[in-house]
Design a protein around this motif. Sequence first.
Motif, mmCIF file in Angstrom:
data_model
loop_
_atom_site.group_PDB
_atom_site.id
_atom_site.type_symbol
_atom_site.label_atom_id
_atom_site.label_comp_id
_atom_site.label_asym_id
_atom_site.label_seq_id
_atom_site.Cartn_x
_atom_site.Cartn_y
_atom_site.Cartn_z
ATOM 1 N N VAL A 1 0.842 -1.207 0.000
ATOM 2 C CA VAL A 1 0.000 0.000 0.000
ATOM 3 C C VAL A 1 0.877 1.258 0.000
ATOM 4 O O VAL A 1 0.593 2.224 -0.726
ATOM 5 N N GLU A 2 1.943 1.263 0.794
ATOM 6 C CA GLU A 2 2.847 2.416 0.810
ATOM 7 C C GLU A 2 3.475 2.630 -0.565
ATOM 8 O O GLU A 2 3.643 3.771 -1.015
ATOM 9 N N ASN A 3 3.807 1.545 -1.234
ATOM 10 C CA ASN A 3 4.363 1.648 -2.584
ATOM 11 C C ASN A 3 3.353 2.269 -3.543
ATOM 12 O O ASN A 3 3.699 3.116 -4.386
ATOM 13 N N ALA A 4 2.091 1.861 -3.404
ATOM 14 C CA ALA A 4 1.037 2.412 -4.255
ATOM 15 C C ALA A 4 0.831 3.902 -3.980
ATOM 16 O O ALA A 4 0.642 4.696 -4.910
ATOM 17 N N ASN B 1 -6.476 -23.618 -2.685
ATOM 18 C CA ASN B 1 -5.824 -23.485 -1.382
ATOM 19 C C ASN B 1 -4.934 -22.238 -1.341
ATOM 20 O O ASN B 1 -4.075 -22.117 -0.467
ATOM 21 N N VAL B 2 -5.173 -21.352 -2.288
ATOM 22 C CA VAL B 2 -4.366 -20.131 -2.400
ATOM 23 C C VAL B 2 -5.218 -18.909 -2.070
ATOM 24 O O VAL B 2 -6.341 -18.769 -2.583
ATOM 25 N N VAL B 3 -4.702 -18.050 -1.197
ATOM 26 C CA VAL B 3 -5.355 -16.773 -0.960
ATOM 27 C C VAL B 3 -4.643 -15.739 -1.825
ATOM 28 O O VAL B 3 -3.409 -15.709 -1.910
ATOM 29 N N VAL B 4 -5.425 -14.909 -2.504
ATOM 30 C CA VAL B 4 -4.881 -13.948 -3.461
ATOM 31 C C VAL B 4 -5.100 -12.532 -2.934
ATOM 32 O O VAL B 4 -6.219 -12.152 -2.573
ATOM 33 N N LEU B 5 -4.026 -11.755 -2.888
ATOM 34 C CA LEU B 5 -4.078 -10.351 -2.488
ATOM 35 C C LEU B 5 -3.671 -9.504 -3.684
ATOM 36 O O LEU B 5 -2.625 -9.734 -4.290
ATOM 37 N N CYS B 6 -4.507 -8.537 -4.014
ATOM 38 C CA CYS B 6 -4.219 -7.654 -5.145
ATOM 39 C C CYS B 6 -4.251 -6.201 -4.666
ATOM 40 O O CYS B 6 -5.206 -5.779 -4.009
ATOM 41 N N VAL B 7 -3.216 -5.444 -4.994
ATOM 42 C CA VAL B 7 -3.156 -4.014 -4.684
ATOM 43 C C VAL B 7 -2.961 -3.270 -6.004
ATOM 44 O O VAL B 7 -1.942 -3.426 -6.674
ATOM 45 N N ARG B 8 -3.958 -2.467 -6.366
ATOM 46 C CA ARG B 8 -3.968 -1.788 -7.660
ATOM 47 C C ARG B 8 -3.984 -0.275 -7.468
ATOM 48 O O ARG B 8 -4.677 0.238 -6.588
#
Length: 204
Positions: A109-112, A131-138
């Motif tokens: 988030v700081e990078n964004a 079995n995968v949790v996906v995090l997306c920061v756009r």
Amino acid sequence: HMQSSQNVLWQLAKRVAEGETGELGRMEKMNAIAKRGLDRIANLVNSLQEYALSNGSTLWENFHFDEMVEQQLEYFVDEPGITLGAELKAQTTVYGPLEELRQMVVNLVENAISAVGKGGQIFVNTKVDGNVVVLCVRDNGKGIPPDIQERIFDPFFTTKDPGRGLGLGLALCKKTVDNVQGRITVNSKSEVGTEFIARLPIVG
């Protein structure tokens, strides 16, 4: 002569006072510069410690992934000039290095925020894929040139001005993802924005 002597003394006193004020001003300026320097050193030491310690040795525990992400986003809700949105749909408990993953969310988030500046928009979403949790920061920043995308996760690589970043934030994210045998990728288009996607096989 009396009036002339008084004028001379007054002018002398004024110069002394101005000299003292000027000296105080210079001292305050030097103190401010020294403080900024010490702050940069402290940030460097903290970042180096975080990078050195992010080797998978931190405690793994069960926690609710969306709640963890939401707690980290609370740090940024009052960020001036930034619109921060979220759609958290993972709705699952995971098993992983909680502290490292917290820091990963903060770093992304700081990078964004650095990429968009004032008036920018950032959107965070989560979901589960098997079995995968996906995090997306756009973000809707200016994007990352293709040649830089290849180096974006390298330790100490940064496009920020000197003193503004150490180039460890995204490297830490990559190290954390690697520690859980996950994968992090970046998609970016010029003048459109950038999307970081972390796939973490820590569900269940």
